[in-house]
Design a protein around this motif. Structure first.
Motif, PDB file in Angstrom:
ATOM      1  N   LEU A  98     -16.329   0.804  23.701  1.00  0.00           N
ATOM      2  CA  LEU A  98     -15.595   0.674  22.264  1.00  0.00           C
ATOM      3  C   LEU A  98     -16.332   0.939  21.318  1.00  0.00           C
ATOM      4  CD1 LEU A  98     -13.283  -2.285  23.448  1.00  0.00           C
ATOM      5  CD2 LEU A  98     -12.568  -0.200  23.074  1.00  0.00           C
ATOM      6  N   ARG A  99     -17.625   0.308  21.287  1.00  0.00           N
ATOM      7  CA  ARG A  99     -18.400   0.437  20.320  1.00  0.00           C
ATOM      8  C   ARG A  99     -19.046   1.860  20.114  1.00  0.00           C
ATOM      9  NH1 ARG A  99     -21.399  -4.286  18.941  1.00  0.00           N
ATOM     10  NH2 ARG A  99     -20.681  -6.105  19.882  1.00  0.00           N
ATOM     11  N   ALA A 100     -19.233   2.826  21.136  1.00  0.00           N
ATOM     12  CA  ALA A 100     -19.598   4.109  20.943  1.00  0.00           C
ATOM     13  C   ALA A 100     -18.383   4.842  20.408  1.00  0.00           C
ATOM     14  CB  ALA A 100     -20.023   4.554  22.369  1.00  0.00           C
ATOM     15  N   ASP A 101     -17.029   4.682  20.880  1.00  0.00           N
ATOM     16  CA  ASP A 101     -16.212   5.623  20.600  1.00  0.00           C
ATOM     17  C   ASP A 101     -14.797   5.285  19.747  1.00  0.00           C
ATOM     18  OD1 ASP A 101     -17.558   7.417  22.311  1.00  0.00           O
ATOM     19  OD2 ASP A 101     -16.458   6.596  23.880  1.00  0.00           O
ATOM     20  N   GLY A 102     -14.714   4.000  19.697  1.00  0.00           N
ATOM     21  CA  GLY A 102     -13.616   3.071  18.907  1.00  0.00           C
ATOM     22  C   GLY A 102     -12.589   2.898  19.800  1.00  0.00           C
ATOM     23  N   CYS A 120      -8.642 -13.380  23.856  1.00  0.00           N
ATOM     24  CA  CYS A 120      -9.463 -12.415  23.378  1.00  0.00           C
ATOM     25  C   CYS A 120      -8.521 -11.252  22.855  1.00  0.00           C
ATOM     26  CB  CYS A 120     -10.456 -11.886  24.545  1.00  0.00           C
ATOM     27  SG  CYS A 120      -9.525 -11.669  25.907  1.00  0.00           S
ATOM     28  N   LEU A 121      -7.282 -10.941  23.171  1.00  0.00           N
ATOM     29  CA  LEU A 121      -6.526  -9.835  22.838  1.00  0.00           C
ATOM     30  C   LEU A 121      -5.744  -9.933  21.643  1.00  0.00           C
ATOM     31  CD1 LEU A 121      -4.365  -9.502  26.251  1.00  0.00           C
ATOM     32  CD2 LEU A 121      -6.623  -8.248  25.649  1.00  0.00           C
ATOM     33  N   GLY A 166     -13.206 -12.360  19.346  1.00  0.00           N
ATOM     34  CA  GLY A 166     -14.295 -13.068  20.019  1.00  0.00           C
ATOM     35  C   GLY A 166     -15.361 -12.818  19.418  1.00  0.00           C
ATOM     36  N   PRO A 167     -16.778 -13.373  19.768  1.00  0.00           N
ATOM     37  CA  PRO A 167     -17.908 -13.276  19.178  1.00  0.00           C
ATOM     38  C   PRO A 167     -18.450 -11.811  18.995  1.00  0.00           C
ATOM     39  CG  PRO A 167     -17.872 -14.878  21.272  1.00  0.00           C
ATOM     40  CD  PRO A 167     -16.740 -14.156  21.094  1.00  0.00           C
ATOM     41  N   ALA A 168     -18.002 -10.698  19.523  1.00  0.00           N
ATOM     42  CA  ALA A 168     -18.461  -9.308  19.416  1.00  0.00           C
ATOM     43  C   ALA A 168     -17.833  -8.592  18.255  1.00  0.00           C
ATOM     44  CB  ALA A 168     -18.552  -8.686  20.640  1.00  0.00           C
ATOM     45  N   TRP A 169     -16.432  -9.168  17.872  1.00  0.00           N
ATOM     46  CA  TRP A 169     -15.618  -8.147  16.990  1.00  0.00           C
ATOM     47  C   TRP A 169     -15.241  -8.961  15.685  1.00  0.00           C
ATOM     48  CZ3 TRP A 169     -16.056  -4.045  19.581  1.00  0.00           C
ATOM     49  CH2 TRP A 169     -16.270  -3.961  20.934  1.00  0.00           C
ATOM     50  N   LEU A 170     -14.819  -8.016  14.938  1.00  0.00           N
ATOM     51  CA  LEU A 170     -14.203  -8.402  13.373  1.00  0.00           C
ATOM     52  C   LEU A 170     -12.820  -8.262  13.620  1.00  0.00           C
ATOM     53  CD1 LEU A 170     -16.588  -6.455  10.989  1.00  0.00           C
ATOM     54  CD2 LEU A 170     -16.617  -9.255  11.724  1.00  0.00           C
ATOM     55  N   THR A 171     -12.484  -7.354  14.418  1.00  0.00           N
ATOM     56  CA  THR A 171     -10.706  -7.181  14.645  1.00  0.00           C
ATOM     57  C   THR A 171     -10.521  -6.911  15.953  1.00  0.00           C
ATOM     58  OG1 THR A 171     -11.052  -4.854  14.189  1.00  0.00           O
ATOM     59  CG2 THR A 171     -10.461  -6.031  12.262  1.00  0.00           C
ATOM     60  N   VAL A 172      -9.372  -7.330  16.523  1.00  0.00           N
ATOM     61  CA  VAL A 172      -8.740  -7.053  17.901  1.00  0.00           C
ATOM     62  C   VAL A 172      -7.363  -6.748  17.630  1.00  0.00           C
ATOM     63  CG1 VAL A 172     -10.537  -8.301  19.266  1.00  0.00           C
ATOM     64  CG2 VAL A 172      -8.605  -9.685  18.463  1.00  0.00           C
ATOM     65  N   GLY A 173      -6.566  -6.473  18.668  1.00  0.00           N
ATOM     66  CA  GLY A 173      -4.956  -6.442  18.932  1.00  0.00           C
ATOM     67  C   GLY A 173      -4.567  -5.226  19.408  1.00  0.00           C
ATOM     68  N   THR A 232      -8.351   1.681   7.828  1.00  0.00           N
ATOM     69  CA  THR A 232      -9.258   2.788   7.509  1.00  0.00           C
ATOM     70  C   THR A 232     -10.532   1.953   7.533  1.00  0.00           C
ATOM     71  OG1 THR A 232      -8.697   2.424   5.168  1.00  0.00           O
ATOM     72  CG2 THR A 232      -7.587   3.929   6.284  1.00  0.00           C
ATOM     73  N   ALA A 233     -10.791   0.857   6.771  1.00  0.00           N
ATOM     74  CA  ALA A 233     -11.954   0.266   6.670  1.00  0.00           C
ATOM     75  C   ALA A 233     -12.698  -0.599   8.041  1.00  0.00           C
ATOM     76  CB  ALA A 233     -11.896  -0.676   5.637  1.00  0.00           C
ATOM     77  N   PHE A 234     -11.446  -1.116   8.547  1.00  0.00           N
ATOM     78  CA  PHE A 234     -11.682  -2.013   9.733  1.00  0.00           C
ATOM     79  C   PHE A 234     -10.632  -1.576  10.551  1.00  0.00           C
ATOM     80  CE2 PHE A 234     -13.080  -4.636   6.040  1.00  0.00           C
ATOM     81  CZ  PHE A 234     -13.983  -4.874   6.387  1.00  0.00           C
ATOM     82  N   PRO A 235     -11.007  -0.559  11.471  1.00  0.00           N
ATOM     83  CA  PRO A 235      -9.835  -0.351  12.795  1.00  0.00           C
ATOM     84  C   PRO A 235     -10.244  -1.059  13.821  1.00  0.00           C
ATOM     85  CG  PRO A 235     -12.087   1.228  12.789  1.00  0.00           C
ATOM     86  CD  PRO A 235     -12.059   0.311  11.578  1.00  0.00           C
ATOM     87  N   LEU A 236      -9.264  -1.345  14.742  1.00  0.00           N
ATOM     88  CA  LEU A 236      -9.116  -2.112  15.907  1.00  0.00           C
ATOM     89  C   LEU A 236     -10.517  -2.082  16.473  1.00  0.00           C
ATOM     90  CD1 LEU A 236      -5.522  -1.949  17.080  1.00  0.00           C
ATOM     91  CD2 LEU A 236      -6.527  -3.721  15.752  1.00  0.00           C
ATOM     92  N   TYR A 237     -10.918  -3.358  16.981  1.00  0.00           N
ATOM     93  CA  TYR A 237     -12.160  -3.356  17.742  1.00  0.00           C
ATOM     94  C   TYR A 237     -13.559  -2.963  16.967  1.00  0.00           C
ATOM     95  CZ  TYR A 237      -9.616  -5.119  21.542  1.00  0.00           C
ATOM     96  OH  TYR A 237      -8.650  -5.936  22.124  1.00  0.00           O
ATOM     97  N   SER A 238     -13.479  -3.287  15.454  1.00  0.00           N
ATOM     98  CA  SER A 238     -14.503  -2.889  14.658  1.00  0.00           C
ATOM     99  C   SER A 238     -15.626  -3.941  15.262  1.00  0.00           C
ATOM    100  CB  SER A 238     -14.294  -3.151  13.248  1.00  0.00           C
ATOM    101  OG  SER A 238     -13.212  -2.124  12.686  1.00  0.00           O
ATOM    102  N   PRO A 239     -16.804  -3.722  15.669  1.00  0.00           N
ATOM    103  CA  PRO A 239     -17.611  -4.732  16.100  1.00  0.00           C
ATOM    104  C   PRO A 239     -18.518  -5.226  15.093  1.00  0.00           C
ATOM    105  CG  PRO A 239     -18.493  -2.406  16.168  1.00  0.00           C
ATOM    106  CD  PRO A 239     -17.316  -2.175  15.587  1.00  0.00           C
ATOM    107  N   ARG A 240     -18.776  -6.504  15.138  1.00  0.00           N
ATOM    108  CA  ARG A 240     -19.559  -7.311  14.307  1.00  0.00           C
ATOM    109  C   ARG A 240     -20.906  -6.875  14.525  1.00  0.00           C
ATOM    110  NH1 ARG A 240     -21.723 -13.432  15.738  1.00  0.00           N
ATOM    111  NH2 ARG A 240     -23.434 -13.320  14.229  1.00  0.00           N
ATOM    112  N   GLY A 241     -21.598  -6.937  13.240  1.00  0.00           N
ATOM    113  CA  GLY A 241     -23.113  -6.495  13.121  1.00  0.00           C
ATOM    114  C   GLY A 241     -23.209  -4.958  13.302  1.00  0.00           C
ATOM    115  N   ARG A 242     -22.274  -4.320  12.787  1.00  0.00           N
ATOM    116  CA  ARG A 242     -22.454  -2.659  12.854  1.00  0.00           C
ATOM    117  C   ARG A 242     -23.321  -2.428  11.788  1.00  0.00           C
ATOM    118  NH1 ARG A 242     -16.674  -0.333  11.347  1.00  0.00           N
ATOM    119  NH2 ARG A 242     -16.080  -1.349   9.357  1.00  0.00           N
TER     120      ARG A 242
END
Length: 372
Positions: free
Chosen positions: A114-118, A245-246, A250-257, A362-372
């Protein structure tokens, strides 16, 4: 190779030699940092995963406690239930704290993909993630006695819910200090939500205790077949805890769903038919999401001390707003939903740097990681 790694290699060779009743030599040893995990190969034959327990950062559970829990949970799934949802235990030595597992390669951790490809590229793998979480709950519902007997045979079992209660109460204190105490009807809704989670009834199921995307292995392409890992904090709890988590970062993400949420519910309902009851399912899901958000609020002083622009600030806001959206979507807990939005608004005013449109895909797609 460090002295500790050499010692561990020798211990693994001894353990596998005893297990197979023949001399075993480890021919390859690849640490998977930063964890106390190694991918090894035995005499050119099958690959294995070697794991041992280091002290947990918050020291909430001893290394001995955690390896016993993982061993009990994995053997419960494979030996008692005949499931292939997690790695099989090949051998274990509680005295040295070692556990040797089958290597599930070429599967890889979903969070890295998810981090590598979105998320858009990995929709099938996200669906597999949601589905395998539901399958775990469906398959283990009604089998708590078998698991608890296996775990108790390995030593004392701690109360996992006690730790969650401490975080929740700390979160309530932070909410009050922020100017958003939980009172009146919101407090009554919270009591009802906590009652639901404490008495799961048919929803009582096994969780690995950390249901996030880093603890599921999937194929990077092709067959999205998934396996769950990391059962150090496993235990029986309300099945909807594993769906949070769906819906909530969670701790790693800004967005989920996204769509995978339906996959979880369908898989869950195959073993827990009550999940098809919209009212009961929606109430329990919202209760679990709000409880999680309240627990995360206990981190407020730590986040306050971080510099402007730190992603943990919008992450906490996103957590509160996502919990509120989940309750609204199922038309339950209206006052708790309002409280969560109030907290998010107060945090936006407190941290102008975090006053962002987190629903702008567009700014925060799903599973935007925290700390990017």
């Amino acid at each position: 190779m460090t002295t500790e790694q050499i010692d561990r290699l020798v211990e693994v060779e001894s353990l596998l030699s005893r297990h197979r009743r023949a001399s075993v030599t480890v021919t390859d040893w690849q640490p998977l940092l930063p964890w106390a995990v190694v991918r090894a190969r035995v005499e050119g034959r099958e690959g294995v995963i070697v794991k041992w327990m280091q002290p947990h950062p918050n020291q909430s559970r001893t290394a001995s406690w955690r390896i016993r829990t993982e061993l009990a949970a994995l053997r419960f799934l494979s030996d008692d239930l005949g499931l292939r949802l997690a790695p099989r235990v090949i051998a274990a030595d509680l005295a040295t704290g070692l556990i040797v597992l089958e290597d599930l390669a070429p599967r890889t951790a979903l969070d890295g993909l998810l981090r590598a490809d979105g998320a858009a590229v990995h929709a099938e793998r996200l669906a597999a993630f949601a589905r395998v979480r539901g399958e775990l709950s469906a398959a283990t519902a009604g089998r708590a006695g078998t698991y608890h007997a296996r775990r108790a045979a390995l030593g004392p079992v701690d109360d996992l819910m006690g730790e969650l209660a401490e975080r929740r109460e700390a979160g309530r204190g932070q909410a009050a200090a922020l100017g958003a105490p939980i009172t009146g009807q919101a407090e009554r809704e919270l009591a009802a939500a906590l009652d639901e989670l404490a008495e799961p009834g048919p929803f009582l199921a096994l969780s690995n205790g950390d249901p996030e995307a880093n603890n599921v292995l999937v194929h990077a392409s092709g067959d999205p077949d998934a396996r769950l890992i990391d059962f150090e904090f496993a235990g029986y709890t309300h099945a909807l805890h594993d769906a949070v988590c769906l819906h909530v970062p969670g701790p790693a993400w800004l967005t989920v769903g996204g769509g995978p949420t339906d996959e979880h519910r369908r898989a869950l309902a195959r073993g827990i038919p009550e999940a098809e009851d919209d009212r009961r399912y929606g109430f329990a899901l919202a209760a679990a999401c709000v409880r999680f958000a309240l627990g995360r609020l206990e981190r407020l002083p730590k986040i306050d001390a971080r510099p402007p622009g730190d992603d943990s600030r919008p992450q906490l806001i996103a957590t509160m707003e996502a919990a509120a959206r989940t309750a609204d979507a199922h038309r339950v807990l209206p006052c708790l939903s309002g409280w969560a939005r109030q907290v998010a608004d107060l945090l936006r005013r407190r941290w102008p740097d975090a006053d962002l449109d987190l629903e702008d895909r567009t700014a925060f797609p799903l599973y935007s990681p925290r700390g990017r």
